[in-house]
Enzyme design. Structure first.
Site, PDB file in Angstrom:
ATOM      1  CD  GLU A  46      -2.553   1.410   2.454  1.00 44.04           C
ATOM      2  OE1 GLU A  46      -3.718   1.976   2.154  1.00 44.04           O
ATOM      3  OE2 GLU A  46      -2.206   1.053   2.889  1.00 44.04           O
ATOM      4  CD1 TRP A  47       2.690   6.244  -1.838  1.00 42.60           C
ATOM      5  CD2 TRP A  47       2.623   6.244  -4.040  1.00 42.60           C
ATOM      6  NE1 TRP A  47       3.479   6.174  -1.455  1.00 42.60           N
ATOM      7  CE2 TRP A  47       3.678   7.624  -2.567  1.00 42.60           C
ATOM      8  CE3 TRP A  47       1.935   6.269  -4.765  1.00 42.60           C
ATOM      9  CZ2 TRP A  47       3.243   8.472  -3.534  1.00 42.60           C
ATOM     10  CZ3 TRP A  47       2.379   7.230  -5.791  1.00 42.60           C
ATOM     11  CH2 TRP A  47       3.358   7.960  -5.421  1.00 42.60           C
ATOM     12  NE  ARG A  48      -2.189   6.375   4.686  1.00 48.20           N
ATOM     13  CZ  ARG A  48      -2.067   6.359   6.401  1.00 48.20           C
ATOM     14  NH1 ARG A  48      -2.030   5.536   6.564  1.00 48.20           N
ATOM     15  NH2 ARG A  48      -1.822   7.663   6.432  1.00 48.20           N
ATOM     16  CD  GLU A  86     -12.439   7.181   6.394  1.00 48.10           C
ATOM     17  OE1 GLU A  86     -12.250   6.297   6.847  1.00 48.10           O
ATOM     18  OE2 GLU A  86     -14.472   7.627   6.031  1.00 48.10           O
ATOM     19  CG  HIS A 143      -9.874   4.155   8.119  1.00 47.38           C
ATOM     20  ND1 HIS A 143     -10.629   3.966   7.093  1.00 47.38           N
ATOM     21  CD2 HIS A 143      -8.654   2.836   8.063  1.00 47.38           C
ATOM     22  CE1 HIS A 143      -8.845   3.338   6.383  1.00 47.38           C
ATOM     23  NE2 HIS A 143      -8.733   2.776   7.190  1.00 47.38           N
ATOM     24  CE  LYS A 170      -8.149  -0.740   5.892  1.00 46.06           C
ATOM     25  NZ  LYS A 170      -7.294   0.054   5.518  1.00 46.06           N
ATOM     26  NE  ARG A 213      -4.314  -4.105  13.044  1.00 47.09           N
ATOM     27  CZ  ARG A 213      -3.962  -3.153  12.593  1.00 47.09           C
ATOM     28  NH1 ARG A 213      -3.698  -3.422  11.086  1.00 47.09           N
ATOM     29  NH2 ARG A 213      -4.259  -2.503  12.905  1.00 47.09           N
ATOM     30  CB  SER A 232       0.437   3.071   7.728  1.00 55.40           C
ATOM     31  OG  SER A 232      -0.672   1.897   7.617  1.00 55.40           O
ATOM     32  CD  GLN A 236      -0.136  -0.841  10.446  1.00 52.48           C
ATOM     33  OE1 GLN A 236       0.931  -0.653   9.594  1.00 52.48           O
ATOM     34  NE2 GLN A 236      -1.280  -0.565   9.158  1.00 52.48           N
TER      35      GLN A 236
END
Length: 253
Positions: A46-48, A86, A143, A170, A213, A232, A236
């Site tokens: 994932e490119w944030r 979010e 979120h 999601k 998770r 992120s 996590q």
């Protein structure tokens, strides 16, 4: 339920897939993180882009995406601008948000885009339409960093994402106690068993939510996020630890 296939990765099949975020501010940081992810392995990256200091210059965004594609090869890239409301790094006007996602979908450098489900139905539908025309899959996301809504509300939100045309709903929520984690897991199981047209992604954030998770294969969440350095989102885990935990649960099923 059919998986969503991006390049060589079938999201929604067997062990939940691991997505590792890139949160660099400069092009050098972004590319170095991508190289590190290649070394440790990930199913999806994932490119944030909300972290990227040149995000307001689309030419810089596209150039970075091209270089990411060159480095990551056949690893699917998820493009995400997470808005400040979010939990992201910056705010953006809805029209600019849509334009950015449409342009990157047309570039051919990314495989999935994340669109925030409650930015407005018209905006979401526009991103979905353009992305699908370009062969890009869409994750619709929501979120809540303050609380965990009731189970019925969580399910309602995910069903709404499906109605808007997203390939993968999601939802990520913040637990205030252990019962909130159970609420998220119960909503995941009911959505997966009774309403899902395809894969879904859910998670309970923070430390007490970390079990969510790991146990996606049991309850129905098809992808989980792991960190290769900087995180992120709260809760996590390191990607290596996450992979070991997922494999352990898989062997026990």
């Amino acid at each position: 339920m059919k998986p969503v296939v991006v390049r060589n990765v079938a999201i929604g099949e067997a062990i939940p897939k691991i997505c590792v975020p890139i949160v660099g501010k400069t092009i050098d940081e972004i590319l170095n993180q991508a190289k590190h992810i290649c070394e440790i392995g990930a199913d999806v990256v994932e490119w944030r882009v909300d972290w990227f200091e040149e995000v307001n210059n689309y030419e810089s965004v596209e150039n970075a995406a091209k270089q990411l594609r060159d480095i990551l090869g056949e690893t699917p890239i998820l493009f995400t601008f997470r808005t400040a409301k979010e939990g992201g790094e910056r705010a953006i006007e809805p029209d600019e948000y849509v334009e950015l996602n449409e342009k990157i979908a047309k570039s051919g450098y990314v495989d999935l885009v994340d669109v925030e489900a409650f930015i407005g139905d018209t905006y979401v539908e526009k991103v979905v339409k353009t992305s699908h025309e370009c062969g890009v899959k869409v994750i619709a996301s929501n979120h809540d960093f303050r609380k965990t809504p009731p189970k019925a509300e969580l399910i309602s939100r995910m069903r709404k994402m499906q109605e808007l045309g997203a390939d993968i709903p999601k939802i990520a929520v913040m637990p205030r106690n252990r019962k909130d984690v159970l609420t998220l897991l119960a909503a995941t199981e009911e959505m997966f068993s009774n309403y899902a047209d395809g894969p879904i992604i859910t998670m309970s954030m923070s430390g007490i939510g970390s079990i969510s998770r790991l146990c996606g294969e049991v309850f129905g969440s098809a992808l989980t996020f792991g960190a290769a350095g900087q995180t992120s989102a709260p809760g996590q885990m390191d990607v290596k630890d996450l992979a070991e935990g997922l494999a352990l649960i898989h062997r026990g099923l």
